[in-house]
Scaffold this motif. Structure first.
Motif, short mmCIF file in Angstrom:
data_model
loop_
_atom_site.label_atom_id
_atom_site.label_comp_id
_atom_site.label_asym_id
_atom_site.label_seq_id
_atom_site.Cartn_x
_atom_site.Cartn_y
_atom_site.Cartn_z
N ASP A 144 -15.53 -0.08 2.86
CA ASP A 144 -14.95 1.05 2.14
C ASP A 144 -15.79 2.30 2.40
O ASP A 144 -16.13 2.60 3.53
CB ASP A 144 -14.85 0.72 0.65
N HIS A 160 -9.63 4.69 7.51
CA HIS A 160 -8.67 5.62 6.94
C HIS A 160 -9.13 7.05 7.24
O HIS A 160 -10.33 7.32 7.29
CB HIS A 160 -8.55 5.40 5.43
N ASP A 197 -0.75 0.54 5.04
CA ASP A 197 -2.03 0.19 4.41
C ASP A 197 -2.19 1.08 3.17
O ASP A 197 -2.35 2.30 3.29
CB ASP A 197 -3.18 0.43 5.40
N HIS A 221 -14.02 4.54 5.74
CA HIS A 221 -13.65 5.96 5.71
C HIS A 221 -14.66 6.74 6.54
O HIS A 221 -15.58 7.37 6.02
CB HIS A 221 -13.64 6.47 4.27
N HIS A 266 -3.86 2.31 -0.55
CA HIS A 266 -4.83 2.36 -1.64
C HIS A 266 -3.98 2.31 -2.91
O HIS A 266 -3.26 3.27 -3.22
CB HIS A 266 -5.62 3.67 -1.62
N THR A 293 -7.19 -6.30 0.36
CA THR A 293 -8.58 -5.97 0.67
C THR A 293 -9.30 -5.62 -0.62
O THR A 293 -8.86 -4.73 -1.36
CB THR A 293 -8.67 -4.78 1.64
N GLY A 316 -5.12 -2.32 -0.61
CA GLY A 316 -6.55 -2.24 -0.90
C GLY A 316 -6.80 -1.85 -2.34
O GLY A 316 -6.02 -1.14 -2.96
N HIS A 352 -11.52 -1.90 6.21
CA HIS A 352 -11.30 -0.77 5.29
C HIS A 352 -12.56 0.08 5.22
O HIS A 352 -13.53 -0.26 4.55
CB HIS A 352 -10.96 -1.30 3.89
#
Length: 394
Positions: A301, A113, A199, A55, A201, A260, A232, A53
């Motif tokens: 993250d 992501h 997946d 970004h 959020h 996650t 997540g 996970h």
């Protein structure tokens, strides 16, 4: 402490998940033997890492933010303003820096992501898809779209085929949406019709009425999509009734959902008020989830952006945060940054005979020593060779 013999043997090491000391023989980039050692003192060896996970489109923008984010949605607003100025070169430079850091820290697998707010394929997806090709064999990169649930229902007909074509994962941001259960069911229809993994959020806040994960569990169980749905954050689980959460986690385990937990950004953004020490950290109940049988993973993250202006793509640091914040026994949680996310991404990072001579070697006695000493020398081995620099300025 290091004992690397000229005969292709890493001698007298402790190996994660194995008792005693071992000699690791290697040749032509492969492990040829794992033999019990006569003596120890050779350091500690653990598998390479998997960061499920991240970004990469947002990373390394912290210096451009006008203020410290006061909430998740404040960070979203600031990042949106910055994203309007992104160029291909900017994205490529920042993401390349991040991948290089991850690689040299020992990460071999990563999922990123990518914000996907409109029907058109975003700039970040194009750039990261190219980088995924460039970095294959060093950091194998998976990509997941990230779109607010309401928007995804509107543009999903355009997003899903593109993801299917590129081998991507369908991602959604879910937080107290109107018609949530029905909309999540529609999203699962979209994923099923294009054979996509999901997946989420989900419930990334401290409102006990945030219950998106309940609908996700229902749909995963109903459709038999175990092993294909990852959730997540789950911060709201930390403030819901414990008995209710226990039942929910049992259902999640039965459905085959993964969780996650992101200790960095969640502790930074949740319950944040200027001049006041946070009381609630937003850490999902990872011990309880693990006990229920849910595959629990930890991820970097956000790194150096509005959501979390710190970090270095070092999953050992992430594990250290998780151990301290979640009161975790380190030896039981190494899999959360290696074996579990690797399996979720369809591969293995095991240290085994006939496998690649790829692992992380610390000047340390065991994992507890690694967690205790952030300065312990680290050597990342890939296919029988040690990456440079070992530690130093990454």
């Amino acid at each position: 402490m290091v004992n690397e013999t000229s005969s292709g043997v890493l001698a007298g090491v402790s190996v994660a998940g194995r008792s005693g000391h071992w000699d690791i023989a290697y040749d032509a980039g492969r492990i040829t033997a794992l033999r019990p050692a006569q003596t120890g003192g050779g350091g500690f060896v653990m598998p390479l890492l998997a960061d499920i996970h991240t970004h990469l489109d947002k990373t390394m923008t912290a210096a451009r933010m006008p203020r410290r984010a006061q909430s998740l949605f404040d960070a979203i607003e600031m990042m949106g303003q910055d994203a309007a100025r992104w160029t291909d070169d900017d994205l490529r430079a920042r993401a390349t820096q991040a991948l290089d850091k991850a690689h040299r820290h020992g990460t071999a697998l990563m999922r990123s992501h990518v914000d996907w707010p409109t029907a058109d394929t975003p700039r970040g997806w194009h750039v990261l898809r190219e980088l995924a090709q460039d970095w294959r064999g060093r950091v194998d990169l998976q990509l997941s779209s990230l779109t607010a649930l309401d928007d995804l229902l509107r543009i999903g007909v355009d997003v899903a085929p593109a993801l299917r074509h590129d081998g991507g994962v369908l991602g959604a941001f879910v937080y107290r949406n109107a018609n949530q259960a029905a909309d999540i069911s529609t999203l699962f229809d979209l994923a099923e019709s294009h054979d996509l993994h999901l997946d989420f959020h989900v419930d990334e806040g401290l409102d006990a009425d945030a219950r998106g994960i309940d609908a996700i569990i229902d749909q995963t169980a109903k459709r038999g999509m175990g092993g294909r749905v990852l959730c997540g954050h789950g911060c709201a689980l930390s403030v819901r009734d414990p008995a209710e959460v226990e039942t929910l986690l049992t259902r999640a385990a039965d459905a085959g959902i993964g969780l996650t937990v992101l200790p960095g950004a969640n502790s930074y953004l949740q319950d944040a008020r200027t001049g006041r020490t946070p009381r609630l950290r937003g850490l999902a109940p990872l011990q309880e989830a693990d006990a229920a049988g849910v595959p629990v993973m930890l991820g970097s993250d956000n790194v150096r952006d509005a959501f979390f202006p710190y970090g270095d793509y070092d999953l050992i640091d992430v594990l250290r945060m998780g151990v301290l914040m979640g009161h975790l026994p380190p030896d039981n949680w190494l899999d959360a940054i290696s074996a579990r996310p690797a399996a979720w991404m369809g591969t293995t990072l095991d240290i085994r005979v006939d496998g690649p001579a790829s692992f992380i070697h610390f000047d340390a006695t065991d994992l507890n020593d690694v967690i205790s000493r952030a300065t312990a020398t680290r050597r990342v081995w890939r296919d029988g060779a040690v990456l440079h620099p070992f530690q130093g300025d990454l």
